[in-house]
Design an enzyme around this catalytic site. Sequence first.
Site, mmCIF file in Angstrom:
data_model
loop_
_atom_site.group_PDB
_atom_site.id
_atom_site.type_symbol
_atom_site.label_atom_id
_atom_site.label_comp_id
_atom_site.label_asym_id
_atom_site.label_seq_id
_atom_site.Cartn_x
_atom_site.Cartn_y
_atom_site.Cartn_z
ATOM 1 N N PRO A 128 9.473 -4.033 0.116
ATOM 2 C CA PRO A 128 10.565 -3.595 0.845
ATOM 3 C C PRO A 128 10.273 -3.718 2.375
ATOM 4 O O PRO A 128 9.157 -3.404 2.892
ATOM 5 C CB PRO A 128 10.739 -2.260 0.382
ATOM 6 C CG PRO A 128 9.551 -1.576 -0.104
ATOM 7 C CD PRO A 128 8.757 -2.896 -0.552
ATOM 8 N N ASP B 60 -2.393 -1.591 9.994
ATOM 9 C CA ASP B 60 -2.454 -1.361 8.771
ATOM 10 C C ASP B 60 -3.013 -2.839 8.215
ATOM 11 O O ASP B 60 -3.125 -2.953 6.989
ATOM 12 C CB ASP B 60 -1.107 -1.329 8.088
ATOM 13 C CG ASP B 60 -0.589 0.174 7.903
ATOM 14 O OD1 ASP B 60 -1.698 1.214 7.781
ATOM 15 O OD2 ASP B 60 0.550 0.473 7.489
ATOM 16 N N GLY C 91 9.599 -0.591 4.866
ATOM 17 C CA GLY C 91 9.783 0.519 3.825
ATOM 18 C C GLY C 91 8.517 1.544 3.787
ATOM 19 O O GLY C 91 8.439 1.994 2.760
ATOM 20 N N GLY C 92 7.575 1.267 4.655
ATOM 21 C CA GLY C 92 6.454 2.149 4.665
ATOM 22 C C GLY C 92 5.443 1.810 3.699
ATOM 23 O O GLY C 92 4.639 2.617 3.226
ATOM 24 N N MET C 93 5.557 0.452 3.248
ATOM 25 C CA MET C 93 4.411 -0.035 2.184
ATOM 26 C C MET C 93 3.896 -1.148 2.766
ATOM 27 O O MET C 93 3.041 -2.146 2.087
ATOM 28 C CB MET C 93 5.313 -0.603 0.889
ATOM 29 C CG MET C 93 5.982 0.845 0.159
ATOM 30 S SD MET C 93 6.361 0.345 -1.436
ATOM 31 C CE MET C 93 4.512 0.318 -2.226
ATOM 32 N N ALA C 94 3.783 -1.230 4.057
ATOM 33 C CA ALA C 94 3.160 -2.418 4.911
ATOM 34 C C ALA C 94 3.407 -3.700 4.416
ATOM 35 O O ALA C 94 2.407 -4.657 4.510
ATOM 36 C CB ALA C 94 1.437 -1.984 4.673
ATOM 37 N N GLY C 95 4.533 -4.217 4.268
ATOM 38 C CA GLY C 95 4.989 -5.368 3.720
ATOM 39 C C GLY C 95 4.727 -6.475 4.876
ATOM 40 O O GLY C 95 4.150 -7.625 4.726
ATOM 41 N N GLY C 96 5.258 -6.273 6.266
ATOM 42 C CA GLY C 96 4.910 -6.971 7.384
ATOM 43 C C GLY C 96 3.323 -7.453 7.381
ATOM 44 O O GLY C 96 2.671 -8.290 7.697
ATOM 45 N N LYS D 55 0.682 -1.208 0.005
ATOM 46 C CA LYS D 55 0.102 -0.044 -0.013
ATOM 47 C C LYS D 55 0.848 1.206 0.098
ATOM 48 O O LYS D 55 2.002 1.109 0.435
ATOM 49 C CB LYS D 55 -0.945 0.157 1.127
ATOM 50 C CG LYS D 55 -0.436 0.149 2.664
ATOM 51 C CD LYS D 55 -0.094 1.644 3.001
ATOM 52 C CE LYS D 55 0.875 1.287 4.179
ATOM 53 N NZ LYS D 55 1.873 2.782 4.631
ATOM 54 N N ALA E 220 1.145 -7.129 5.166
ATOM 55 C CA ALA E 220 0.386 -7.846 4.024
ATOM 56 C C ALA E 220 0.825 -9.370 4.223
ATOM 57 O O ALA E 220 -0.131 -10.232 4.222
ATOM 58 C CB ALA E 220 1.346 -7.503 2.977
HETATM 59 C C1 LIG Z 1 2.606 4.804 8.937
HETATM 60 C C2 LIG Z 1 1.802 3.701 8.573
HETATM 61 C C3 LIG Z 1 0.647 4.574 7.619
HETATM 62 O O1 LIG Z 1 -0.295 3.728 7.044
HETATM 63 O O2 LIG Z 1 2.258 2.834 7.789
HETATM 64 P P1 LIG Z 1 3.897 2.141 7.809
HETATM 65 O O3 LIG Z 1 4.458 3.246 7.019
HETATM 66 O O4 LIG Z 1 4.271 1.573 8.837
HETATM 67 O O5 LIG Z 1 3.559 1.214 6.372
HETATM 68 C C4 LIG Z 1 0.763 3.036 9.649
HETATM 69 O O6 LIG Z 1 0.390 4.225 10.354
HETATM 70 C C5 LIG Z 1 1.577 2.289 10.689
HETATM 71 O O7 LIG Z 1 0.945 1.164 10.822
HETATM 72 P P2 LIG Z 1 1.699 -0.302 11.298
HETATM 73 O O8 LIG Z 1 2.842 -0.623 10.812
HETATM 74 O O9 LIG Z 1 0.694 -1.344 11.306
HETATM 75 O O10 LIG Z 1 1.731 -0.078 12.986
HETATM 76 P P3 LIG Z 1 1.503 -0.879 14.219
HETATM 77 O O11 LIG Z 1 2.219 -2.049 14.089
HETATM 78 O O12 LIG Z 1 -0.066 -0.704 14.270
HETATM 79 O O13 LIG Z 1 2.160 0.119 15.198
HETATM 80 C C6 LIG Z 1 3.446 0.315 15.243
HETATM 81 C C7 LIG Z 1 3.832 1.505 15.790
HETATM 82 O O14 LIG Z 1 3.588 2.810 15.179
HETATM 83 C C8 LIG Z 1 2.900 4.055 15.603
HETATM 84 N N1 LIG Z 1 1.864 4.241 15.146
HETATM 85 C C9 LIG Z 1 1.043 3.324 14.477
HETATM 86 C C10 LIG Z 1 -0.294 3.615 14.106
HETATM 87 C C11 LIG Z 1 -0.668 4.909 14.337
HETATM 88 N N2 LIG Z 1 -1.984 5.258 14.013
HETATM 89 N N3 LIG Z 1 -0.002 5.679 15.342
HETATM 90 C C12 LIG Z 1 1.105 5.322 15.724
HETATM 91 O O15 LIG Z 1 1.907 6.068 16.696
HETATM 92 C C13 LIG Z 1 3.316 3.455 17.308
HETATM 93 O O16 LIG Z 1 4.323 3.906 17.926
HETATM 94 C C14 LIG Z 1 3.045 1.817 17.216
HETATM 95 O O17 LIG Z 1 3.681 1.336 18.383
HETATM 96 N N1 LIG Z 2 6.531 -10.939 7.434
HETATM 97 C C1 LIG Z 2 7.406 -9.775 7.942
HETATM 98 N N2 LIG Z 2 7.983 -8.829 6.905
HETATM 99 C C2 LIG Z 2 8.471 -7.958 7.166
HETATM 100 N N3 LIG Z 2 8.934 -7.369 8.397
HETATM 101 C C3 LIG Z 2 8.249 -8.086 9.224
HETATM 102 C C4 LIG Z 2 7.458 -9.165 9.100
HETATM 103 N N4 LIG Z 2 7.146 -9.531 10.448
HETATM 104 C C5 LIG Z 2 7.755 -8.841 11.231
HETATM 105 N N5 LIG Z 2 8.134 -7.701 10.699
HETATM 106 C C6 LIG Z 2 8.991 -6.695 11.275
HETATM 107 O O1 LIG Z 2 8.470 -5.543 11.105
HETATM 108 C C7 LIG Z 2 9.127 -4.496 10.723
HETATM 109 C C8 LIG Z 2 8.199 -3.606 9.814
HETATM 110 O O2 LIG Z 2 7.987 -4.295 8.632
HETATM 111 P P1 LIG Z 2 7.126 -3.632 7.509
HETATM 112 O O3 LIG Z 2 5.679 -4.092 7.839
HETATM 113 O O4 LIG Z 2 7.887 -4.364 6.336
HETATM 114 O O5 LIG Z 2 7.241 -2.198 7.404
HETATM 115 P P2 LIG Z 2 6.438 -0.752 7.488
HETATM 116 O O6 LIG Z 2 5.785 -0.810 8.844
HETATM 117 O O7 LIG Z 2 7.439 0.264 7.325
HETATM 118 O O8 LIG Z 2 5.469 -0.955 6.285
HETATM 119 C C9 LIG Z 2 10.195 -5.069 9.980
HETATM 120 O O9 LIG Z 2 11.468 -4.170 10.409
HETATM 121 C C10 LIG Z 2 10.437 -6.430 10.879
HETATM 122 O O10 LIG Z 2 11.317 -6.312 11.806
#
Ligand SMILES: C[C@@](CO)(OP(=O)(O)O)[C@H](O)COP(=O)(O)OP(=O)(O)OC[C@H]1O[C@@H](n2ccc(N)nc2=O)[C@H](O)[C@@H]1O
Ligand SMILES: Nc1ncnc2c1ncn2[C@@H]1O[C@H](COP(=O)(O)OP(=O)(O)O)[C@@H](O)[C@H]1O
Length: 322
Positions: free
Chosen positions: A97, A139, A100-105, A8, A107
């Site tokens: 990645p 996410d 990478g901010g694209m929600a790989g974990g 995403k 997913a």
């Molecule tokens: C920034 C975003 C934007 O879509 O995506 P990614 O860059 O990670 O892909 C999300 O808010 C990431 O969501 P996700 O990666 O699922 O986060 P979670 O595991 O729920 O939370 C990890 C940590 O991120 C912070 N967090 C997350 C969501 C939110 N609304 N506020 C927060 O402050 C908190 O410190 C939390 O402990």
């Molecule tokens: N299946 C998985 N794939 C990638 N990372 C994972 C997974 N399970 C746990 N993680 C942990 O979650 C962290 C965030 O990973 P990811 O979801 O890929 O990034 P983001 O939150 O930036 O979208 C990683 O640094 C890793 O330690």
Amino acid sequence: MTVTVPSKINVHLAVGPARDDGYHELTTVFQALSLTDTVTVSAAEESSLQVRGEGEKAVPRDERNLAWRAIDVLAEHLDTTPAELGPVQIALEKNIPVAGGMAGGSADAAGALLGLATLWKLDLSRDELTRLAAKLGSDVPFSLLGGTALGTGRGEELLPVLTRHTFHWVLAFAQRGLSTPRVYKELDRLREAGEPPPAAGDHDVVIEALASGDPHRLAELIGNDLQIAAVSLRPNLRRTLRAGVEAGALAGLVSGSGPTCAFLCEDAESAVQVSARLSGAGVCRTVRVASGPVHGARVVESDGGPPGGEPPWDPTPPQAHA
Ligand SMILES: C[C@@](CO)(OP(=O)(O)O)[C@H](O)COP(=O)(O)OP(=O)(O)OC[C@H]1O[C@@H](n2ccc(N)nc2=O)[C@H](O)[C@@H]1O
Ligand SMILES: Nc1ncnc2c1ncn2[C@@H]1O[C@H](COP(=O)(O)OP(=O)(O)O)[C@@H](O)[C@H]1O
């Protein structure tokens, strides 16, 4: 049981103040992209987790892995133990990645939830599966749903947005990932130090631009409040963002908490050109082309039964109006 799950980007991400539980209140517009991970789950003699592909070395192989944690969440919901459910093999084929901010974990977590629920023939409604997804991460519900959606709360409350048009993106992967909590903390710090102006405007106009299908209109409106924090932690992202636009993209932004940069392009052909030029600019590790919106987690191959092409729930949930 094989499930594909999209990555995403957040075409709009407005971050409110931190809540008492540590999460930030969000208004975001998610778009699922054609860059996908594949999750295969199968009954086995012994439980195991295999990871192959993009960033495989950085992915935890133990109970920290979000796909693995799906087993615990399902067991808790069924009031049983993972041992009672039986050993499973989970195999992740990664293209998204890591960190990478694209929600790989997320997913992979969504793929494991759907795959295991299908493998074990669990009778779970869409709402139940979504609630379990939210336990795994903010996410994860969107990774299940896919398409385009308005996210509120901590990002887990979703309203699908009807969009008939495809948008074309170029993605610039960075050398190293960025920790999501660290980026949120950096935004808090910057705000305490002097309130950077919000980068994300009004989500309604973003949804209207998505509905119009006009990438030029959308390009003027994409914005991410976390971008300033990601750039503060990785100043060289400024160079990547500039290079994407110089390569011919209409606009670029940091995806979620970064460090991946996403560039909106005029059409599929332009995306290929931009990706070639960006690859040559030497400002990132890898460049990929992707389009969206695409569907959410989907069973593509099941053992024995017919491939469950569609998720086992009502495909027409309520929608946000553009
Ligand atoms: C920034 C975003 C934007 O879509 O995506 P990614 O860059 O990670 O892909 C999300 O808010 C990431 O969501 P996700 O990666 O699922 O986060 P979670 O595991 O729920 O939370 C990890 C940590 O991120 C912070 N967090 C997350 C969501 C939110 N609304 N506020 C927060 O402050 C908190 O410190 C939390 O402990
Ligand atoms: N299946 C998985 N794939 C990638 N990372 C994972 C997974 N399970 C746990 N993680 C942990 O979650 C962290 C965030 O990973 P990811 O979801 O890929 O990034 P983001 O939150 O930036 O979208 C990683 O640094 C890793 O330690």
